[in-house]
Structure formats: structure tokens, C-alpha cells
Design a protein around this motif. Structure first.
Motif, mmCIF file in Angstrom:
data_model
loop_
_atom_site.group_PDB
_atom_site.id
_atom_site.type_symbol
_atom_site.label_atom_id
_atom_site.label_comp_id
_atom_site.label_asym_id
_atom_site.label_seq_id
_atom_site.Cartn_x
_atom_site.Cartn_y
_atom_site.Cartn_z
ATOM 1 N N PHE A 193 0.861 -1.181 0.000
ATOM 2 C CA PHE A 193 0.000 0.000 0.000
ATOM 3 C C PHE A 193 0.894 1.225 0.000
ATOM 4 O O PHE A 193 1.898 1.270 0.719
ATOM 5 N N GLY A 194 0.531 2.238 -0.779
ATOM 6 C CA GLY A 194 1.318 3.459 -0.828
ATOM 7 C C GLY A 194 0.438 4.689 -0.847
ATOM 8 O O GLY A 194 -0.724 4.640 -1.270
ATOM 9 N N VAL A 195 1.006 5.805 -0.393
ATOM 10 C CA VAL A 195 0.315 7.089 -0.407
ATOM 11 C C VAL A 195 0.542 7.756 -1.757
ATOM 12 O O VAL A 195 1.677 7.911 -2.198
ATOM 13 N N ILE A 196 -0.544 8.140 -2.427
ATOM 14 C CA ILE A 196 -0.444 8.829 -3.713
ATOM 15 C C ILE A 196 -0.426 10.335 -3.534
ATOM 16 O O ILE A 196 0.365 11.047 -4.148
ATOM 17 N N SER A 197 -1.309 10.859 -2.671
ATOM 18 C CA SER A 197 -1.409 12.315 -2.547
ATOM 19 C C SER A 197 -2.050 12.708 -1.222
ATOM 20 O O SER A 197 -2.755 11.914 -0.592
ATOM 21 N N ILE A 198 -1.769 13.951 -0.823
ATOM 22 C CA ILE A 198 -2.481 14.606 0.266
ATOM 23 C C ILE A 198 -3.382 15.642 -0.389
ATOM 24 O O ILE A 198 -2.918 16.655 -0.903
ATOM 25 N N ASP A 199 -4.681 15.377 -0.411
ATOM 26 C CA ASP A 199 -5.614 16.210 -1.168
ATOM 27 C C ASP A 199 -6.186 17.372 -0.363
ATOM 28 O O ASP A 199 -6.730 18.321 -0.934
#
Length: 291
Positions: A193-199
Motif C-alpha cells: 500500500f502506498g500514499v499517492i497524494s495529500i488532497d
């Protein structure tokens, strides 16, 4: 408030194309990875990490490579090999750190995309530039297959060497501005699992109660549920919250944290987020920071 949206994004596995040129070499000119106008041909192709990312590539295992043949020649290419190495800058024919990933005793190309499924997938960490080397060495010559390529003038993204002797695959060559178009397949780690963005928040704010919204992705090949996530403001981490799932391979998830962030008097707050999947096999995409 909890916002949880799951989107199938076709990120698993990925097939990306580097280069979109429509020109080709000729039956006697190079670069030509399937080129037998001389006995043998050695090519090294530099691909930057930014090129892979711009084409939609994420971290994972490069499991195959393909070249696009416009016109096939059909000559068996003796001991056709593909090797890959990670480097920080382009250097003509790096002498070390190349790993052989494909071997065929007598490869014969065909028209269209020629897909080489690797014997040993190569892990790309999402950061390093890579070199891809191809080589073969016959004992006679015919002509070159025509391969689609892109002109990168004045960048030197490819090096090649060709000659009529038996030591082609150990001989350095010279640079060229042409690079064959390349298609890569990237398969992701088993549990990743990975973080794509902080929206959210999108811009500096002094709100005393601000919802933190993140987007994460299941890059692995297994379905997961109850994935812990947390965030930090200026290094102070929140208690973990749980994304319930299930989240299938290739899905991306937008998640609103239940506990809002207090950004009062922190106009330029430093926000970090992390996903804490147990037994995650690739940690470099687990956290993301936004200043």
C-alpha cells in the motif's frame, strides 16, 4: 465524517510506453536492437526516473520489456540478452551493476511489439534512473530489422556499438540521440500500500479544525481490509485510524480522517501522512509529506 471512495484505476499491473516517435532506423543504420547488418550489436538505453513517472509508472517489479518493430528481418540473433541497472546519471556503457534479466539462445523478432518476459524481474524503487542493455553476437551478417524510435536531440539517451567480431558484448560504443521506443510492464509487490497524494488541506490555512484527506493505493496483488493510516502536523503524529476495505489490487482510496487537524497559528504547517499495512513488502511509498 468519513469519506471512503474506491476507484479501479488500472494501475495493476502497469504497461507504460517510453517514447512515441514514428521514425525508424534503416536496414543498415543504427541504433537497431535487432540489427544484424554487422555480426553483433550492443545497445544501452538510458531512461530517467522522471520519464517512467511521467508515463504513469509506480514502484514495483519491471517484468517485461518490448520494442516496436516496423519491419522484421527474421535473422536469429545468437545469445540475445537484456540487462538492467540503476544509476544516477548517464554514463556510456556502465561497467558494473547491470543485472541480466532475459536470455534467448536465438531470438527472432517479428513485426509489432516484441515482448521479452524477464527471467528475473527487476525491482524499480521509483527514484533511480535505469539503464537497459541489449546485446547479441552472430558470426555472420544480414540486415537490420526496422524499429520505431524517438529523436531526443540534443540529449544523449542511448549508446550503441556494432562490429564484425565475437567480442561485441564487451566493447564500449558511442552515443546517439535516437532511442528505440520502449514498453515496460511493471508488477507491484505482493503486499504494497502506498500514499499517492495529500488532497486536503490544499493551501496554507489557520483553521482550528481542518479535515485531512489522503489518497492511497493498493499496489500489491492481494486484497486487504482494515488498513491503518495516520497523519502528522509539524511532526506530531495522530493516533492511527482504519480504512475498513476491502481494497482490491489496483484500487485507489480517498479517505477523510475522522479526527481533524488543528492548524491554528501554523500558517505554513508541515503535514505528513503514512499508511501502516502489516507486512508491507515495499516501504518507500508508505509516507508522504506536504509543506
Amino acid at each position: 465524517m468519513i469519506l471512503l471512495s474506491v476507484v479501479s484505476s488500472n494501475i495493476f499491473p502497469q504497461i507504460i510506453t517510453i517514447g512515441n516517435g514514428t521514425i525508424t532506423n534503416t536496414t543498415t543504420s543504427y541504433p537497431a536492437p535487432y540489427g544484424n547488418h554487422y555480426w553483433g550489436a550492443r545497445h544501452q538505453l538510458f531512461i530517467s526516473a522522471s520519464e517512467i513517472s511521467a508515463s504513469g509508472g509506480y514502484t514495483g517489479y519491471i517484468s517485461s520489456l518490448a520494442f516496436h518493430v516496423a519491419v522484421a528481418q527474421g535473422t536469429p540473433l545468437k545469445d540475445f540478452t537484456i540487462s538492467i541497472g540503476a544509476f544516477n546519471s548517464p554514463v556510456a556503457f556502465p561497467a558494473s551493476s547491470l543485472t541480466q534479466v532475459f536470455f534467448d539462445t536465438a531470438y527472432v523478432e517479428s513485426s509489432g511489439w516484441n515482448i521479452h518476459v524477464f527471467d528475473t524481474p527487476f525491482h524499480w524503487n521509483g527514484i533511480d534512473n535505469i539503464w537497459i542493455e541489449t546485446c547479441f553476437n552472430n558470426t555472420s551478417y544480414t540486415y537490420n530489422a526496422l524499429v520505431y524510435q524517438t529523436n531526443y536531440w540534443p540529449e544523449q539517451f542511448a549508446w550503441e556499438y556494432h562490429d564484425d567480431h565475437t567480442n561485441v558484448c564487451s566493447t564500449p560504443g558511442g552515443y546517439t540521440y535516437m532511442r528505440p521506443n520502449i514498453r515496460l510492464e511493471i508488477k507491484h509487490d505482493a503486499n504494497d500500500f502506498g500514499v499517492i497524494s495529500i488532497d486536503s488541506p490544499q493551501s496554507p490555512t489557520t483553521s482550528s479544525s481542518h479535515i485531512v484527506t489522503i489518497r492511497v493505493a493498493n499496489f500489491g496483488d492481494s486484497t486487504h481490509a482494515n488498513i491503518p493510516v495516520k497523519y502528522a502536523v509539524n511532526g506530531n503524529w495522530s493516533n492511527p485510524e482504519i480504512i475498513p476495505g476491502p481494497v482490491h489490487p489496483g484500487d485507489t482510496i480517498s479517505y477523510d480522517f475522522i479526527v481533524p487537524a488543528s492548524l491554528l497559528s501554523m500558517y505554513f504547517a508541515d503535514i505528513s501522512v503514512a499508511v501502516l499495512l502489516p507486512n508491507d513488502t515495499y516501504s518507500e511509498n508508505d509516507t508522504l509529506q506536504k509543506k
